[in-house]
Design a protein around this motif. Structure first.
Motif, PDB file in Angstrom:
ATOM      1  N   CYS A   1      -6.957  -2.929   9.535  1.00  0.00           N
ATOM      2  CA  CYS A   1      -8.278  -2.338   9.776  1.00  0.00           C
ATOM      3  C   CYS A   1      -8.512  -1.160   8.837  1.00  0.00           C
ATOM      4  O   CYS A   1      -9.653  -0.877   8.471  1.00  0.00           O
ATOM      5  CB  CYS A   1      -8.415  -1.914  11.235  1.00  0.00           C
ATOM      6  SG  CYS A   1      -8.408  -3.347  12.336  1.00  0.00           S
ATOM      7  N   GLY A   2      -7.454  -0.494   8.417  1.00  0.00           N
ATOM      8  CA  GLY A   2      -7.590   0.564   7.420  1.00  0.00           C
ATOM      9  C   GLY A   2      -8.093   0.014   6.099  1.00  0.00           C
ATOM     10  O   GLY A   2      -8.898   0.652   5.415  1.00  0.00           O
ATOM     11  N   HIS A   3      -7.628  -1.160   5.754  1.00  0.00           N
ATOM     12  CA  HIS A   3      -8.137  -1.807   4.539  1.00  0.00           C
ATOM     13  C   HIS A   3      -9.570  -2.301   4.746  1.00  0.00           C
ATOM     14  O   HIS A   3     -10.277  -2.556   3.768  1.00  0.00           O
ATOM     15  CB  HIS A   3      -7.257  -2.999   4.170  1.00  0.00           C
ATOM     16  CG  HIS A   3      -6.051  -2.624   3.373  1.00  0.00           C
ATOM     17  ND1 HIS A   3      -6.105  -2.316   2.041  1.00  0.00           N
ATOM     18  CD2 HIS A   3      -4.750  -2.497   3.721  1.00  0.00           C
ATOM     19  CE1 HIS A   3      -4.891  -2.018   1.599  1.00  0.00           C
ATOM     20  NE2 HIS A   3      -4.044  -2.115   2.604  1.00  0.00           N
TER      21      HIS A   3
ATOM     22  N   ASN B   1     -13.615  -2.873  12.564  1.00  0.00           N
ATOM     23  CA  ASN B   1     -12.464  -2.368  11.808  1.00  0.00           C
ATOM     24  C   ASN B   1     -12.197  -0.910  12.151  1.00  0.00           C
ATOM     25  O   ASN B   1     -11.050  -0.510  12.373  1.00  0.00           O
ATOM     26  CB  ASN B   1     -12.737  -2.464  10.294  1.00  0.00           C
ATOM     27  CG  ASN B   1     -12.504  -3.853   9.749  1.00  0.00           C
ATOM     28  OD1 ASN B   1     -11.508  -4.493  10.050  1.00  0.00           O
ATOM     29  ND2 ASN B   1     -13.438  -4.342   8.948  1.00  0.00           N
TER      30      ASN B   1
ATOM     31  N   ARG C   1      -5.500   7.202   5.876  1.00  0.00           N
ATOM     32  CA  ARG C   1      -6.335   6.294   5.071  1.00  0.00           C
ATOM     33  C   ARG C   1      -6.191   6.662   3.598  1.00  0.00           C
ATOM     34  O   ARG C   1      -6.076   5.795   2.725  1.00  0.00           O
ATOM     35  CB  ARG C   1      -7.797   6.392   5.509  1.00  0.00           C
ATOM     36  CG  ARG C   1      -8.634   5.197   5.083  1.00  0.00           C
ATOM     37  CD  ARG C   1     -10.094   5.413   5.352  1.00  0.00           C
ATOM     38  NE  ARG C   1     -10.521   5.305   6.733  1.00  0.00           N
ATOM     39  CZ  ARG C   1     -10.856   4.165   7.341  1.00  0.00           C
ATOM     40  NH1 ARG C   1     -10.753   3.039   6.694  1.00  0.00           N
ATOM     41  NH2 ARG C   1     -11.285   4.160   8.573  1.00  0.00           N
ATOM     42  N   TRP C   2      -6.183   7.976   3.337  1.00  0.00           N
ATOM     43  CA  TRP C   2      -6.024   8.417   1.945  1.00  0.00           C
ATOM     44  C   TRP C   2      -4.607   8.160   1.453  1.00  0.00           C
ATOM     45  O   TRP C   2      -4.387   7.799   0.297  1.00  0.00           O
ATOM     46  CB  TRP C   2      -6.382   9.904   1.828  1.00  0.00           C
ATOM     47  CG  TRP C   2      -7.858  10.124   1.964  1.00  0.00           C
ATOM     48  CD1 TRP C   2      -8.518  10.582   3.065  1.00  0.00           C
ATOM     49  CD2 TRP C   2      -8.863   9.841   0.985  1.00  0.00           C
ATOM     50  NE1 TRP C   2      -9.868  10.613   2.822  1.00  0.00           N
ATOM     51  CE2 TRP C   2     -10.107  10.171   1.560  1.00  0.00           C
ATOM     52  CE3 TRP C   2      -8.826   9.362  -0.315  1.00  0.00           C
ATOM     53  CZ2 TRP C   2     -11.309  10.024   0.872  1.00  0.00           C
ATOM     54  CZ3 TRP C   2     -10.024   9.211  -1.004  1.00  0.00           C
ATOM     55  CH2 TRP C   2     -11.244   9.543  -0.415  1.00  0.00           C
TER      56      TRP C   2
ATOM     57  N   ALA D   1      -4.312   4.546   0.521  1.00  0.00           N
ATOM     58  CA  ALA D   1      -5.018   4.253  -0.739  1.00  0.00           C
ATOM     59  C   ALA D   1      -4.123   4.617  -1.918  1.00  0.00           C
ATOM     60  O   ALA D   1      -3.996   3.857  -2.892  1.00  0.00           O
ATOM     61  CB  ALA D   1      -6.333   5.024  -0.797  1.00  0.00           C
ATOM     62  N   ARG D   2      -3.446   5.764  -1.817  1.00  0.00           N
ATOM     63  CA  ARG D   2      -2.543   6.177  -2.896  1.00  0.00           C
ATOM     64  C   ARG D   2      -1.365   5.198  -3.014  1.00  0.00           C
ATOM     65  O   ARG D   2      -0.921   4.877  -4.124  1.00  0.00           O
ATOM     66  CB  ARG D   2      -2.049   7.606  -2.635  1.00  0.00           C
ATOM     67  CG  ARG D   2      -1.019   8.113  -3.626  1.00  0.00           C
ATOM     68  CD  ARG D   2      -1.590   8.345  -5.015  1.00  0.00           C
ATOM     69  NE  ARG D   2      -2.443   9.515  -5.041  1.00  0.00           N
ATOM     70  CZ  ARG D   2      -2.017  10.775  -5.112  1.00  0.00           C
ATOM     71  NH1 ARG D   2      -0.713  11.013  -5.194  1.00  0.00           N
ATOM     72  NH2 ARG D   2      -2.870  11.782  -5.134  1.00  0.00           N
TER      73      ARG D   2
ATOM     74  N   ASP E   1     -12.658  16.137   3.609  1.00  0.00           N
ATOM     75  CA  ASP E   1     -12.210  15.355   4.765  1.00  0.00           C
ATOM     76  C   ASP E   1     -11.254  16.127   5.673  1.00  0.00           C
ATOM     77  O   ASP E   1     -10.870  15.623   6.736  1.00  0.00           O
ATOM     78  CB  ASP E   1     -11.524  14.056   4.290  1.00  0.00           C
ATOM     79  CG  ASP E   1     -12.447  12.850   4.453  1.00  0.00           C
ATOM     80  OD1 ASP E   1     -13.563  13.018   4.981  1.00  0.00           O
ATOM     81  OD2 ASP E   1     -12.043  11.735   4.064  1.00  0.00           O
TER      82      ASP E   1
ATOM     83  N   ARG F   1     -12.532  16.769   9.331  1.00  0.00           N
ATOM     84  CA  ARG F   1     -12.526  15.539  10.138  1.00  0.00           C
ATOM     85  C   ARG F   1     -11.085  15.194  10.547  1.00  0.00           C
ATOM     86  O   ARG F   1     -10.830  14.788  11.690  1.00  0.00           O
ATOM     87  CB  ARG F   1     -13.148  14.397   9.309  1.00  0.00           C
ATOM     88  CG  ARG F   1     -13.766  13.278  10.134  1.00  0.00           C
ATOM     89  CD  ARG F   1     -14.773  12.498   9.304  1.00  0.00           C
ATOM     90  NE  ARG F   1     -14.177  11.899   8.128  1.00  0.00           N
ATOM     91  CZ  ARG F   1     -13.629  10.681   8.104  1.00  0.00           C
ATOM     92  NH1 ARG F   1     -13.607   9.942   9.197  1.00  0.00           N
ATOM     93  NH2 ARG F   1     -13.116  10.199   6.993  1.00  0.00           N
TER      94      ARG F   1
END
Lengths: 368, 103
Positions: free
Chosen positions: A103-105, A115, A134-135, A138-139, A201, A204
């Motif tokens: 769901c993160g993707h 998601n 999430r970040w 991505a890395r 971010d 949040r």
């Protein structure tokens, strides 16, 4: 210089140390990666999104969570409760990881809010800040197993076997993650987190951390007030007693494979697994395929595997086989940190990208 | 405003799909929506150096192939992290069976 004529210096896996500068200088950060060729038409079909498989799997997951929790509570005080709690633990403390991941993707469901909702729920179960992770992930996809850049390298060389064994019971992982949530809830983010989380971010991420910490504390208060273990077995506890399947599958993703390469076939592992483990893991056993094409939803990964297997090293035929292979490699890395497992490609495959590989990436000094 | 630049025959892009178009040292993404209308944005994701033409078109969005960041390709708006910065958009049209853009 031959590897056996040198002594390897332990690498610095932090995101703010010299390895980061080294990765940047060598062009390893945000680089172009090798991809198997897939015609656009077939790729579009593989990437196509649908809500139905994930709705089915999520409903099944929720029903099983509820049923096993109900069984554990109903049979509390009897040994018959044990299998229910063991199953609940895995459904909570391990299955959360794959749901968080997919769901993160944003690929599990076609509908964005589905998601996002399952992502936040699974993040809570996994004790992960839903914003910062999430970040982080991505890395991990930009710079997979690039030392100094990837924040999600779980098997560092030389591996600490005792620490990895304890990870199967959430030690110290669950405590470290809860500590991070507490720190984030106080608005504190370390240099590594600030390396991949945009400043905008941070507020949040702080709010989510506060909500997650409050829910966990509520479970502890409930346990104290009711003088019962059940609240913490239901909430938070499974991150310790049920995480073993997540650790078992997670270590296999990249363990013992290459560092500092730009070809996922060299640093990622695909393992053939039984249907139960594949369901808990949402097909992430097809991990080379996932890293090469992260837009392909979990339910299409077996089709993707069939399409590109001619270009990939043969998958490990079982979890047991993969562990035997990985552990042998990790033992050898105790003496030779530069060593890694290099699988033989089938004759139909294109050669590995050889322009960057970690035989010369491990900082070394001549033997004296 | 610059002149219209010829891109390709209109049937070179399927409905709900995207292609890469390189012109004058720059790279663009050219889209057709479900109704066949054409649109043009910068070709690289604003998050990292990745060609959006390898991504997935769904409704009015393009999803980046590396991190699944999403943009509205009609407005350029960033819709989903890690994409945070909007894409530049450019006029696009169908003209006598050809796709043209003004870049």
């Amino acid at each position: 210089m031959a590897l056996d004529q040198t002594i390897s210096v332990p690498r610095d896996y932090s995101l703010t140390g010299p390895e980061r500068d080294r990765a940047l200088a060598r062009g390893l950060a945000a680089a172009e990666w090798y991809h198997s060729d897939i015609p656009r038409k077939e790729m579009k079909a593989l990437m196509a999104r649908s809500d139905q498989p994930a709705i089915r799997d999520t409903l099944l997951w929720i029903v099983l969570l509820a049923a096993t929790a109900a069984g554990g509570i109903a049979l509390w005080g009897s040994w018959w409760a044990l299998p229910f709690w063991l199953a609940y633990g895995v459904l909570y403390g391990s299955a959360c990881d794959a749901r968080w991941h997919e769901c993160g993707h944003g690929t599990a469901f076609r509908t964005a809010w589905m998601n996002d909702a399952v992502y936040v729920f699974a993040s809570f179960l996994a004790m992960r800040n839903p914003v910062s992770w999430r970040w982080s992930h991505a890395r991990h996809h930009t710079d997979t197993i690039i030392v100094g850049r990837d924040p999600e390298i779980s098997v560092m060389r030389p591996v600490d076997f005792a620490r990895k064994a304890l990870a199967f019971v959430g030690i110290p992982d669950a405590f470290v993650h809860f500590g991070i949530l507490i720190r984030n809830a106080m608005g504190q983010f370390g240099p590594a987190e600030r390396d991949y989380i945009p400043e905008a971010d941070i507020p949040r991420a702080t709010r989510w951390a506060r909500a997650f910490v409050a829910l966990h504390l509520a479970a502890w208060v409930w346990a104290l007030v009711s003088w019962s273990l059940i609240p913490v077995l239901l909430i938070g506890g499974p991150r310790i007693y049920g995480c073993w399947q997540m650790v078992m599958t997670g270590l296999l993703q990249h363990g013992g494979l290459a560092e500092d390469v730009l070809d996922h076939r060299l640093n990622t592992r695909t393992v053939v697994m039984d249907p139960v483990n594949r369901w808990i893991y949402l097909n992430m056993n097809y991990h080379v395929e996932h890293h090469m094409f992260p837009m392909v939803p979990y339910h299409a990964l077996p089709r993707l595997h069939a399409l590109i297997q001619h270009d990939l090293p043969p998958p490990n035929p079982s979890i047991r086989h993969a562990y035997a292979e990985m552990i042998r490699t990790l033992i050898r890395q105790q003496r030779e940190p530069g060593h890694y497992l290099r699988r033989i490609l089938p004759p139909t495959a294109r050669p590995y990208r050889e322009d960057l590989h970690d035989a010369d990436a491990v900082p070394q000094r001549p033997a004296t | 405003m610059s002149d219209w630049v010829d891109v390709c025959p209109e049937d070179a892009i399927e409905n709900e799909d995207v292609i890469r178009f390189d012109h004058a040292g720059r790279t663009f993404a050219i889209y057709r929506d479900a109704d066949g209308a054409v649109f043009c944005t910068d070709g690289l994701c604003s998050h990292e150096h990745v060609h959006l033409a390898d991504g997935l078109v769904m409704d009015d969005t393009i999803e980046c192939p590396r991190h699944n960041g999403r943009f509205n390709y009609k407005t350029g708006a960033a819709l989903r992290t890690p994409a945070c910065v909007a894409l530049a958009t450019y006029p696009a049209r169908l003209n006598a069976g050809r796709v043209e853009v003004q870049v």
